[in-house]
Design an enzyme around this catalytic site. Structure first.
Site, PDB file in Angstrom:
ATOM      1  N   CYS A  54      37.234  45.694  42.833  1.00  0.00           N
ATOM      2  CA  CYS A  54      37.820  44.388  42.516  1.00  0.00           C
ATOM      3  C   CYS A  54      37.307  43.885  41.166  1.00  0.00           C
ATOM      4  CB  CYS A  54      37.425  43.412  43.625  1.00  0.00           C
ATOM      5  SG  CYS A  54      37.908  41.697  43.357  1.00  0.00           S
ATOM      6  N   SER A  56      35.992  41.179  40.624  1.00  0.00           N
ATOM      7  CA  SER A  56      34.696  40.517  40.831  1.00  0.00           C
ATOM      8  C   SER A  56      33.545  41.523  40.749  1.00  0.00           C
ATOM      9  CB  SER A  56      34.654  39.796  42.183  1.00  0.00           C
ATOM     10  OG  SER A  56      35.736  38.916  42.312  1.00  0.00           O
ATOM     11  N   HIS A  59      32.867  41.792  37.182  1.00  0.00           N
ATOM     12  CA  HIS A  59      32.099  40.635  36.674  1.00  0.00           C
ATOM     13  C   HIS A  59      30.602  40.830  36.964  1.00  0.00           C
ATOM     14  CE1 HIS A  59      35.750  38.523  35.898  1.00  0.00           C
ATOM     15  NE2 HIS A  59      35.942  37.973  37.069  1.00  0.00           N
ATOM     16  N   HIS A  75      33.013  44.903  47.949  1.00  0.00           N
ATOM     17  CA  HIS A  75      33.247  43.892  48.990  1.00  0.00           C
ATOM     18  C   HIS A  75      34.688  43.939  49.492  1.00  0.00           C
ATOM     19  CE1 HIS A  75      34.345  42.100  45.140  1.00  0.00           C
ATOM     20  NE2 HIS A  75      35.314  41.542  45.839  1.00  0.00           N
ATOM     21  N   CYS A 182      40.071  41.770  50.430  1.00  0.00           N
ATOM     22  CA  CYS A 182      39.867  40.848  49.316  1.00  0.00           C
ATOM     23  C   CYS A 182      41.121  40.700  48.465  1.00  0.00           C
ATOM     24  CB  CYS A 182      38.672  41.271  48.461  1.00  0.00           C
ATOM     25  SG  CYS A 182      38.428  40.190  47.043  1.00  0.00           S
TER      26      CYS A 182
END
Ligand code: PAD
Ligand code: ZN
Length: 382
Positions: A54, A56, A59, A75, A182
């Site tokens: 993802c 994220s 990041h 995740h 997600c």
């Protein structure tokens, strides 16, 4: 290296398996042998089958979303329960499950509220990277390794709290359902739940990655008649159009701000706008692209740590609504199983968002695909 096996022989024992460790930020992940402790009370040990990569996670790798390191990221997973700790009652060994970053404890203020989904047992806003008892179940080269968001899917085995483990249909196709943990759920739910996109409306989606693509599918499912997709990577446009985007815009092709371009295209602004990138500039642009009177702007992107965004409050006084949401405003354990059923009945097209599949050990290649903008969603298979 010995491959761990899924069988009762492992119950109650430490499992040695492979995991991708983030020792520091701004570096490739390192595939290592790790020890995974048995689950304690209220915990579940899971054999991971698939995991999406993802935005994220990216990041975290580039340091804009700091988490305690070393850690095992990931995740967005699907797997099979290997063993359960004392008191676990909602899943049993052999169950197919989704591994989500947002728990649903069913006891806290958010969980007890009809609409709230941000369970107070989350570990995403100020992540500590530990289980609720303050310890970790992962060890690598004698060092304790943190989890991420209580999930950690970039490992052959993980341990999670029961409250973040979602039991799904026994026939669910495990290679693809992981993105319901997600990315897909986040984007699709932002459109159908949080914004409640209406038939015939005009929508604008900032960011046409994995999450933005799912927003597009949600807008389309809700009957939007015009969907404007915005991205600086024109390589994303062909896929976006196939998913339902009617107009594609690259902000770099205009001298004026993109919100002005959207205003000119729509007359008075869009009915619904979505930010699925994670920069404060694009968040302001999304807000300013929606109709001043009844427009709704939904922030989905995760902004860099400690960033602030400012805008003229008069933008809201005229009637605009600014919202944000986590994982599409779904209560995870209640709603993800229903999304899995919808997927199996072909009511939602999860597959179209997945453009690449790689064996887990090629995880760094998966990150390169994301960073270079060559994939929409890359799924790792274990
Ligand atoms: P992604 O990298 O697949 O997509 C991001 C897209 O944005 C890419 O296509 C980029 O080209 C594009 N982009 C980057 N900068 C700009 C810019 N300045 N203007 C226009 N386009 C740009 O990531 P993703 O889709 O997996 O995630 C998107 C965001 O959503 C990211 O910030 C992630 O952290 C966040 C997220 N939020 C939740 C939630 O629950 N709110 C869940 C999952 C992901
Ligand atoms: Zn809760």
């Amino acid at each position: 290296m010995k491959q761990a096996k899924f069988c009762v022989e492992t119950t109650g024992k430490v499992i040695t398996c492979r995991a991708a460790i983030a020792w520091t930020s701004n570096a490739p992940l390192s595939i290592e042998e790790v020890e995974v402790d048995p689950p304690k009370a209220g915990e579940v040990r899971i054999k991971v089958i698939s995991s999406g990569i993802c935005g994220s996670d990216n990041h975290i790798i580039n340091g804009t979303y700091p988490v305690p390191l070393p850690a095992i990221l990931g995740h967005e997973g699907a797997g099979v329960v290997e063993s359960i700790g004392e008191g676990v009652s909602t899943v049993k060994p052999g169950d197919k499950v989704i591994l989500t970053f947002l728990p649903q404890c069913r006891e806290c203020d958010s969980c007890l509220h009809a609409k709230g989904n941000c369970c107070l047992k989350e570990d995403i806003f100020s992540p500590v990277g530990l289980m609720l008892d303050g310890t970790t179940r992962f060890t690598c080269r004698g060092r304790k390794v943190h989890n991420v968001f209580g999930t950690s899917t970039f490992t052959e085995y993980t341990v999670m709290h029961e409250i973040s483990v979602v039991k799904i249909d026994d026939d669910a196709p495990m290679e693809n359902v992981c993105i319901l943990a997600c990315g897909f759920t986040t984007g699709y739910g932002a459109a159908v739940n949080r914004a409640q996109v209406t038939p015939g409306s005009t929508c604008v989606v900032f960011g046409l990655g994995g999450v933005g693509s799912a927003v597009v599918l949600g807008c389309k499912a809700a009957g939007a008649s015009r969907i404007i997709g915005i991205d600086i990577n024109e390589g994303k446009f062909e896929k976006a159009k196939a998913l339902g985007v009617t107009d594609c815009l690259n902000p770099r092709n205009f001298k004026k701000p993109i919100q002005q371009v959207v205003m000119e295209m729509t007359g008075l602004g869009a009915d619904f706008t979505f930010e699925a990138i994670g920069t404060t500039d694009t968040m302001v642009a999304a807000l300013e692209s929606c109709n001043m009177s009844y427009g709704v702007c939904v922030i989905i992107g995760v902004s860099p740590a400690k960033s602030q965004f400012s805008f003229d409050p008069m933008k809201l006084l005229s009637g605009r609504t600014l919202k944000g949401c986590l994982i599409g405003e779904y209560k995870t354990r209640d709603c993800i199983p229903l999304l899995v059923c919808d997927y199996m009945k072909k009511k939602i097209d999860v597959d179209s968002v997945i453009t690449h599949k790689l064996p887990f050990i090629k995880i760094n290649q998966g990150f390169e695909l994301l960073q270079s903008g060559k994939c929409i969603r890359c799924v790792l298979l274990f």
